[in-house]
Design a protein around this motif. Structure first.
Motif, short mmCIF file in Angstrom:
data_model
loop_
_atom_site.label_atom_id
_atom_site.label_comp_id
_atom_site.label_asym_id
_atom_site.label_seq_id
_atom_site.Cartn_x
_atom_site.Cartn_y
_atom_site.Cartn_z
N GLN A 228 -18.47 -17.84 -53.79
CA GLN A 228 -17.87 -17.26 -52.60
C GLN A 228 -18.85 -16.33 -51.88
OE1 GLN A 228 -14.27 -15.42 -53.86
NE2 GLN A 228 -13.24 -17.39 -54.26
N GLY A 229 -19.67 -15.66 -52.68
CA GLY A 229 -20.64 -14.76 -52.07
C GLY A 229 -21.78 -15.49 -51.41
N ASP A 230 -22.12 -16.70 -51.96
CA ASP A 230 -23.23 -17.46 -51.41
C ASP A 230 -22.84 -18.26 -50.17
OD1 ASP A 230 -24.78 -16.46 -53.37
OD2 ASP A 230 -24.54 -18.21 -54.71
N LYS A 231 -21.53 -18.40 -49.94
CA LYS A 231 -21.09 -19.18 -48.79
C LYS A 231 -21.59 -18.54 -47.49
CE LYS A 231 -16.99 -21.40 -50.59
NZ LYS A 231 -15.51 -21.54 -50.47
N LYS A 232 -22.11 -19.42 -46.58
CA LYS A 232 -22.61 -18.95 -45.28
C LYS A 232 -21.49 -18.99 -44.27
CE LYS A 232 -27.31 -20.51 -46.15
NZ LYS A 232 -28.43 -21.36 -45.67
N PRO A 233 -21.48 -18.12 -43.36
CA PRO A 233 -20.43 -18.12 -42.33
C PRO A 233 -20.54 -19.36 -41.45
CG PRO A 233 -22.15 -16.52 -41.80
CD PRO A 233 -22.43 -17.00 -43.18
N GLN A 234 -19.36 -19.94 -41.15
CA GLN A 234 -19.32 -21.14 -40.33
C GLN A 234 -19.81 -20.85 -38.89
OE1 GLN A 234 -15.40 -22.69 -40.45
NE2 GLN A 234 -15.52 -23.24 -42.64
N GLN A 235 -20.49 -21.86 -38.34
CA GLN A 235 -20.97 -21.70 -36.97
C GLN A 235 -19.81 -21.76 -35.99
OE1 GLN A 235 -23.91 -24.69 -36.30
NE2 GLN A 235 -25.42 -23.77 -37.74
N GLN A 236 -19.83 -20.96 -35.02
CA GLN A 236 -18.80 -20.94 -33.98
C GLN A 236 -19.02 -22.13 -33.04
OE1 GLN A 236 -16.27 -18.90 -33.86
NE2 GLN A 236 -16.96 -17.82 -35.73
N PRO A 237 -17.94 -22.92 -32.75
CA PRO A 237 -18.10 -24.06 -31.85
C PRO A 237 -18.47 -23.61 -30.44
CG PRO A 237 -15.79 -23.65 -32.27
CD PRO A 237 -16.55 -22.73 -33.15
N GLN A 238 -19.34 -24.41 -29.86
CA GLN A 238 -19.76 -24.11 -28.49
C GLN A 238 -18.95 -24.96 -27.52
OE1 GLN A 238 -23.96 -24.74 -28.25
NE2 GLN A 238 -24.44 -23.14 -29.81
N PRO A 239 -18.72 -24.45 -26.29
CA PRO A 239 -17.93 -25.21 -25.31
C PRO A 239 -18.62 -26.51 -24.93
CG PRO A 239 -18.15 -22.91 -24.66
CD PRO A 239 -19.06 -23.09 -25.82
N GLY A 240 -17.82 -27.66 -24.96
CA GLY A 240 -18.34 -28.96 -24.60
C GLY A 240 -19.12 -29.63 -25.69
N LYS A 241 -19.14 -29.06 -26.89
CA LYS A 241 -19.92 -29.63 -28.00
C LYS A 241 -19.11 -29.53 -29.29
CE LYS A 241 -24.44 -29.35 -30.19
NZ LYS A 241 -25.75 -28.63 -30.24
N LEU A 242 -19.03 -30.66 -30.09
CA LEU A 242 -18.26 -30.65 -31.36
C LEU A 242 -19.06 -29.94 -32.44
CD1 LEU A 242 -16.92 -34.32 -31.41
CD2 LEU A 242 -15.67 -32.24 -30.80
N SER A 243 -18.36 -29.16 -33.17
CA SER A 243 -19.00 -28.48 -34.31
C SER A 243 -19.15 -29.46 -35.48
CB SER A 243 -18.17 -27.27 -34.75
OG SER A 243 -16.92 -27.72 -35.26
N PRO A 244 -20.05 -29.18 -36.42
CA PRO A 244 -20.18 -30.06 -37.61
C PRO A 244 -18.86 -30.26 -38.37
CG PRO A 244 -22.00 -28.53 -37.48
CD PRO A 244 -21.04 -28.11 -36.42
N GLN A 245 -18.05 -29.23 -38.44
CA GLN A 245 -16.78 -29.33 -39.15
C GLN A 245 -15.84 -30.28 -38.43
OE1 GLN A 245 -16.16 -28.02 -42.08
NE2 GLN A 245 -14.12 -28.94 -42.14
N GLN A 246 -15.84 -30.23 -37.10
CA GLN A 246 -14.97 -31.11 -36.32
C GLN A 246 -15.43 -32.56 -36.45
OE1 GLN A 246 -15.38 -29.16 -32.49
NE2 GLN A 246 -13.35 -28.14 -32.74
N VAL A 247 -16.76 -32.76 -36.49
CA VAL A 247 -17.29 -34.11 -36.66
C VAL A 247 -16.87 -34.67 -38.02
CG1 VAL A 247 -19.41 -35.47 -36.88
CG2 VAL A 247 -19.24 -33.71 -35.11
N LYS A 248 -16.95 -33.83 -39.05
CA LYS A 248 -16.57 -34.25 -40.41
C LYS A 248 -15.10 -34.62 -40.47
CE LYS A 248 -16.72 -32.72 -45.20
NZ LYS A 248 -17.06 -31.63 -46.13
#
Length: 281
Positions: A228-248
């Motif tokens: 849990q400590g090593d987990k990196k914060p998720q990237q915030q989605p940018q307008p008009g572009k799918l985030s990696p999580q959304q693509v998955k």
């Protein structure tokens, strides 16, 4: 003087004869009473009144104990009622007081029968022999004697002829039974001890398993914390572009939809097939 002596002698003889006659008269009276009791006992037996018959026989025997008839008849009455011990006693008494051979023969023959009932074959052999001594021509007594001898031989062959041997055999059997019981008790105690040991061992294994599981659980908690400590914060989605999580998520949804379509196609292919069931026998 001589005349006086003669008178005295005659007087004594007269009184002596008178006393003897009186005694004979009393004796005859008793004998008649004893005979009457015998007759009454016979009548009672014919009426199937055994208690009354027994009482009448006893009265006759008490008045005239030297007569074997009452004792013999009472013995027969007991024998018919399967009172073997009482019958044996009366036949012995009858044989002891009998004055002629026919009466002795009957008493000894019936005495042998009572011994046979008690499985006292040695005594039965002697009784039948005494009966034959008084009547050698009786085939029934001879047959009973042969049977008693045969039973006695079989008894001796099986080791049951001597009372001492019987008692020793009984003691040995009791000793063997007790030894078997002790062995069984020892075996039960051993089984009980083994069960206790197995129980303790099972409890120990359960404790070890629990302890090991606890250690594994404790070891897993820091790792989770580290992950849990090593987990990196998720990237915030940018307008008009799918985030990696959304693509998955989109790819997973497409795969699931394709999988459902394939399952429907496969279901149509296998629809009529028989399925064998497994049963627990």
């Amino acid at each position: 003087m001589k005349v006086l002596e003669y008178i005295l002698i005659v007087t004594f003889v007269f009184f002596g004869n008178t006393l003897n006659a009186q005694e004979d008269k009393e004796k005859q009276k008793e004998l008649r009473e004893a005979q009457q009791y015998l007759s009454d006992a016979t009548d009672a037996l014919e009426e199937n009144n055994f208690p009354q018959a027994e009482a009448e026989y006893r009265k006759s025997i008490a008045i005239n104990p030297a007569n074997d008839t009452g004792k013999y008849n009472l013995g027969n009455a007991y024998y018919e009622k399967e009172k073997n011990g009482e019958a044996m006693l009366r036949f012995k008494q009858a044989a002891a007081v009998a004055t002629n051979k026919p009466e002795k023969h009957k008493a000894f023959h019936n005495l042998g029968n009572t011994f046979m009932n008690e499985k006292k074959y040695k005594e039965a052999v002697e009784a039948y022999k005494n009966a034959l001594r008084n009547n050698p021509t009786d085939d029934e007594t001879r047959y009973n004697l042969a049977l008693a001898k045969k039973m006695l031989e079989e008894e001796n062959k099986n080791g049951g002829g001597d009372e001492g041997d019987k008692e020793q055999k009984k003691q040995d059997e009791n000793k063997e039974d007790q030894q078997n019981k002790d062995n069984q008790d020892q075996q039960n105690e051993g089984d009980k001890g083994d069960k206790e040991k197995d129980k303790e061992q099972d409890q120990g294994e359960k404790k070890e398993d629990k302890k090991e599981g606890d250690n594994q659980e404790d070891k897993g908690k820091p790792e989770e914390k580290e992950e849990q400590g090593d987990k990196k914060p998720q990237q915030q989605p940018q307008p008009g572009k799918l985030s990696p999580q959304q693509v998955k998520s989109l790819l997973e949804a497409m795969n699931n939809q394709e999988k459902k379509v394939q399952e429907k196609i496969n279901a149509k292919k296998t629809k009529g097939a028989k399925v064998k069931s497994n049963k627990d026998w």
